[in-house]
Design a protein around this motif. Structure first.
Motif, PDB file in Angstrom:
ATOM      1  N   SER A  53       0.942  -1.302   0.134  1.00  0.00           N
ATOM      2  CA  SER A  53       0.435   0.304   0.022  1.00  0.00           C
ATOM      3  C   SER A  53       0.987   1.070  -0.066  1.00  0.00           C
ATOM      4  N   GLY A  54       2.293   1.197   0.701  1.00  0.00           N
ATOM      5  CA  GLY A  54       3.054   2.344   0.851  1.00  0.00           C
ATOM      6  C   GLY A  54       3.920   2.421  -0.112  1.00  0.00           C
ATOM      7  N   TRP A  55       4.355   1.745  -0.882  1.00  0.00           N
ATOM      8  CA  TRP A  55       4.407   1.470  -2.637  1.00  0.00           C
ATOM      9  C   TRP A  55       3.602   2.130  -3.360  1.00  0.00           C
ATOM     10  N   LEU A  56       2.691   1.377  -3.597  1.00  0.00           N
ATOM     11  CA  LEU A  56       1.355   2.175  -4.389  1.00  0.00           C
ATOM     12  C   LEU A  56       0.916   3.793  -4.542  1.00  0.00           C
ATOM     13  N   TYR A  57       1.251   4.098  -3.251  1.00  0.00           N
ATOM     14  CA  TYR A  57       0.578   5.862  -2.727  1.00  0.00           C
ATOM     15  C   TYR A  57       1.866   6.908  -2.786  1.00  0.00           C
ATOM     16  N   GLY A  58       3.491   5.519  -3.011  1.00  0.00           N
ATOM     17  CA  GLY A  58       4.696   6.550  -3.200  1.00  0.00           C
ATOM     18  C   GLY A  58       4.177   6.662  -4.779  1.00  0.00           C
ATOM     19  N   ARG A 102       8.587  16.501  -0.019  1.00  0.00           N
ATOM     20  CA  ARG A 102      10.405  17.848  -0.727  1.00  0.00           C
ATOM     21  C   ARG A 102      11.310  17.337   0.597  1.00  0.00           C
ATOM     22  N   TYR A 103      11.367  16.742   1.387  1.00  0.00           N
ATOM     23  CA  TYR A 103      12.271  16.581   2.388  1.00  0.00           C
ATOM     24  C   TYR A 103      12.793  15.199   2.374  1.00  0.00           C
ATOM     25  N   ARG A 104      12.919  14.205   1.030  1.00  0.00           N
ATOM     26  CA  ARG A 104      12.692  12.440   1.183  1.00  0.00           C
ATOM     27  C   ARG A 104      13.641  12.439   2.142  1.00  0.00           C
ATOM     28  N   LEU A 105      14.835  12.161   2.131  1.00  0.00           N
ATOM     29  CA  LEU A 105      16.071  11.943   2.415  1.00  0.00           C
ATOM     30  C   LEU A 105      15.973  12.340   4.008  1.00  0.00           C
ATOM     31  N   GLY A 106      15.499  13.014   4.767  1.00  0.00           N
ATOM     32  CA  GLY A 106      15.485  13.238   5.876  1.00  0.00           C
ATOM     33  C   GLY A 106      14.212  12.409   6.658  1.00  0.00           C
ATOM     34  N   TYR A 140       6.587   3.623   0.986  1.00  0.00           N
ATOM     35  CA  TYR A 140       6.372   5.752   0.271  1.00  0.00           C
ATOM     36  C   TYR A 140       7.090   6.171  -0.073  1.00  0.00           C
ATOM     37  N   TYR A 141       7.750   6.612   0.754  1.00  0.00           N
ATOM     38  CA  TYR A 141       9.173   6.741   0.560  1.00  0.00           C
ATOM     39  C   TYR A 141       9.545   5.825  -1.260  1.00  0.00           C
ATOM     40  N   LEU A 142      10.493   5.145  -0.728  1.00  0.00           N
ATOM     41  CA  LEU A 142      11.042   4.176  -1.620  1.00  0.00           C
ATOM     42  C   LEU A 142      10.796   3.892  -2.998  1.00  0.00           C
ATOM     43  N   ALA A 143       9.352   4.471  -2.816  1.00  0.00           N
ATOM     44  CA  ALA A 143       8.806   4.163  -4.096  1.00  0.00           C
ATOM     45  C   ALA A 143       9.179   4.885  -5.724  1.00  0.00           C
ATOM     46  N   SER A 144      10.050   5.987  -4.652  1.00  0.00           N
ATOM     47  CA  SER A 144      10.034   7.145  -5.472  1.00  0.00           C
ATOM     48  C   SER A 144      11.420   7.730  -5.229  1.00  0.00           C
ATOM     49  N   ALA A 145      12.456   6.867  -4.739  1.00  0.00           N
ATOM     50  CA  ALA A 145      13.204   6.789  -4.133  1.00  0.00           C
ATOM     51  C   ALA A 145      14.902   7.205  -4.429  1.00  0.00           C
ATOM     52  N   GLY A 146      15.400   7.943  -4.766  1.00  0.00           N
ATOM     53  CA  GLY A 146      16.750   8.286  -5.737  1.00  0.00           C
ATOM     54  C   GLY A 146      17.688   7.504  -4.675  1.00  0.00           C
ATOM     55  N   ARG A 147      18.704   7.680  -5.572  1.00  0.00           N
ATOM     56  CA  ARG A 147      20.586   6.478  -4.997  1.00  0.00           C
ATOM     57  C   ARG A 147      20.195   6.642  -3.372  1.00  0.00           C
ATOM     58  N   ARG A 148      20.450   8.404  -2.683  1.00  0.00           N
ATOM     59  CA  ARG A 148      20.352   8.421  -1.153  1.00  0.00           C
ATOM     60  C   ARG A 148      19.517   7.668  -0.135  1.00  0.00           C
ATOM     61  N   ILE A 201      18.217   5.458  -1.050  1.00  0.00           N
ATOM     62  CA  ILE A 201      18.192   3.776  -1.112  1.00  0.00           C
ATOM     63  C   ILE A 201      19.329   3.333  -0.537  1.00  0.00           C
ATOM     64  N   ARG A 202      20.614   4.047  -0.454  1.00  0.00           N
ATOM     65  CA  ARG A 202      21.753   3.792   0.234  1.00  0.00           C
ATOM     66  C   ARG A 202      22.102   3.949   1.332  1.00  0.00           C
ATOM     67  N   ILE A 203      20.367   5.256   1.738  1.00  0.00           N
ATOM     68  CA  ILE A 203      20.455   5.551   3.563  1.00  0.00           C
ATOM     69  C   ILE A 203      19.413   4.205   3.977  1.00  0.00           C
ATOM     70  N   SER A 204      18.909   3.335   3.293  1.00  0.00           N
ATOM     71  CA  SER A 204      17.850   2.589   3.222  1.00  0.00           C
ATOM     72  C   SER A 204      18.687   1.400   3.745  1.00  0.00           C
ATOM     73  N   ALA A 205      19.508   1.141   3.285  1.00  0.00           N
ATOM     74  CA  ALA A 205      20.238  -0.547   2.606  1.00  0.00           C
ATOM     75  C   ALA A 205      21.075  -0.395   3.842  1.00  0.00           C
ATOM     76  N   TRP A 206      21.791   0.880   3.949  1.00  0.00           N
ATOM     77  CA  TRP A 206      22.113   0.998   5.716  1.00  0.00           C
ATOM     78  C   TRP A 206      21.298   0.884   6.897  1.00  0.00           C
ATOM     79  N   ALA A 207      20.550   1.334   7.059  1.00  0.00           N
ATOM     80  CA  ALA A 207      19.685   1.156   7.914  1.00  0.00           C
ATOM     81  C   ALA A 207      19.235  -0.603   8.435  1.00  0.00           C
ATOM     82  N   VAL A 208      19.005  -0.738   7.387  1.00  0.00           N
ATOM     83  CA  VAL A 208      18.762  -2.506   6.896  1.00  0.00           C
ATOM     84  C   VAL A 208      19.945  -3.317   7.498  1.00  0.00           C
ATOM     85  N   GLY A 209      20.936  -2.525   6.990  1.00  0.00           N
ATOM     86  CA  GLY A 209      22.604  -3.611   7.585  1.00  0.00           C
ATOM     87  C   GLY A 209      22.605  -3.305   8.702  1.00  0.00           C
TER      88      GLY A 209
END
Length: 322
Positions: free
Chosen positions: A55-60, A147-151, A181-189, A191-199
């Motif tokens: 659901s988050g991905w679709l609304y993103g 507009r402040y997607r990274l934060g 929701y935010y990852l659905a249209s995320a840029g590289r930064r 995605i990189r932050i999320s990968a670090w968070a998962v790790g």
């Protein structure tokens, strides 16, 4: 127009339908195994977080513009089927098991507050409906912070972990929905932050496993399931898109059918598995009991969705006249 949707390819749509069908199958298996007291049920808890992530991905992928139209459409899609099921179910409780339901509980269910107050056995799965509506209520805020997607991504990951540490994961669904929701249209930064968070989360859980320093074993398992659900959703979408979809016509037909009935199945199935109207001990032949539960679930979901479609159509007509 209610919303402006970014383009979703046909293969992405195919992947979403497959994942939706997979999630409801997991939930059906989870509750069936629970009904028979099997520990295998824990393997399929992952079905619920998959729904929030989808659901988050679709609304993103959407930019909502007309919030009143959006609220009305969600009311028709979520609340009308919910009421179509829950009102007759509550009536049966009041007739056959008046000790299980009070007037206050009826009000709680009608207002869809059961996710915050607790549920009656047989209707306990309906907490999900409260949670998904709460997620939709946060969409204006999530869209504003695009507009402040990274934060926002960093904050959502922090809130997800804090929820498991401080509230035993009771509200995990909201930051999980927001992350997707935010990852659905995320840029590289992002995605990189999320990968670090998962790790970091995975490493911390390996260090703290069976050492309840910050959270108990159940919370650790649920946190791992949330990460696993994220992996299943995004890897599946990536794989299906990379292959250009799946061409198995039988699989496609089954997926479409189960995906179409997924919400109706979710609403109705559990009443046959637990609570005062269960069928899992109807006979001594377990496969027959399971077959009957599944058949009744599909039939009842067909009725619920059919009646809901009729009332939704009438409400649209009334709204058009006003």
């Amino acid at each position: 127009m209610m919303e402006c949707a970014e383009s979703i390819s046909s293969t992405e749509s195919q992947a979403i339908k497959f994942l939706r069908a997979l999630a409801i199958v997991f939930i059906l298996l989870c509750h069936l195994f629970e009904a028979y007291g099997s520990g295998w049920s824990t393997l399929f808890y992952i079905g619920v977080p998959i729904f929030f992530i989808l659901s988050g991905w679709l609304y993103g992928h959407k930019k909502l513009k007309y919030w009143r139209s959006f609220a009305f459409s969600r009311f028709l899609k979520i609340y009308i089927p919910y009421l179509t099921f829950v009102l007759p179910a509550l009536g049966l409780f009041l007739i056959f098991h008046p000790d299980k339901i009070t007037g206050l509980k009826v009000l709680v269910y009608v207002l869809n507050l059961q996710g915050f107050t607790g549920c009656e056995l047989g209707l306990n799965h309906l907490w999900f409906v409260t949670a998904i509506v709460a997620c939709y209520c946060f969409l204006p805020l999530l869209q504003f912070f695009r507009r402040y997607r990274l934060g926002a991504v960093i904050l959502c990951w922090t809130l997800l972990v804090l929820d498991f540490v401080m509230f035993k994961g009771r509200f995990y669904w909201l930051p999980l929905f927001a992350i997707s929701y935010y990852l659905a249209s995320a840029g590289r930064r992002e995605i990189r932050i999320s990968a670090w968070a998962v790790g970091i989360v995975l490493l911390s859980q390996l260090v703290l496993w069976n050492r309840p320093f910050l959270m108990g074993a159940l919370e650790q398992c649920n946190l791992m399931r949330s990460l696993g659900a994220l992996a299943i959703v995004y890897v599946t979408i990536w794989r299906v898109c990379k292959k250009g979809g799946y061409n198995n016509s039988l699989l496609n037909h089954i997926t479409l059918m189960v995906s179409f009935f997924s919400y109706g199945l979710y609403l109705v199935h559990n009443i046959w598995c637990v609570g005062p109207f269960f069928f899992f001990l109807l006979t001594g032949f377990v496969p027959f009991n399971i077959f009957l539960i599944l058949v009744l679930s599909f039939l009842l979901s067909f009725v619920v969705l059919g009646v809901s479609w009729y009332f939704s159509k009438k409400l649209r007509q009334i709204r058009g006249y006003i």
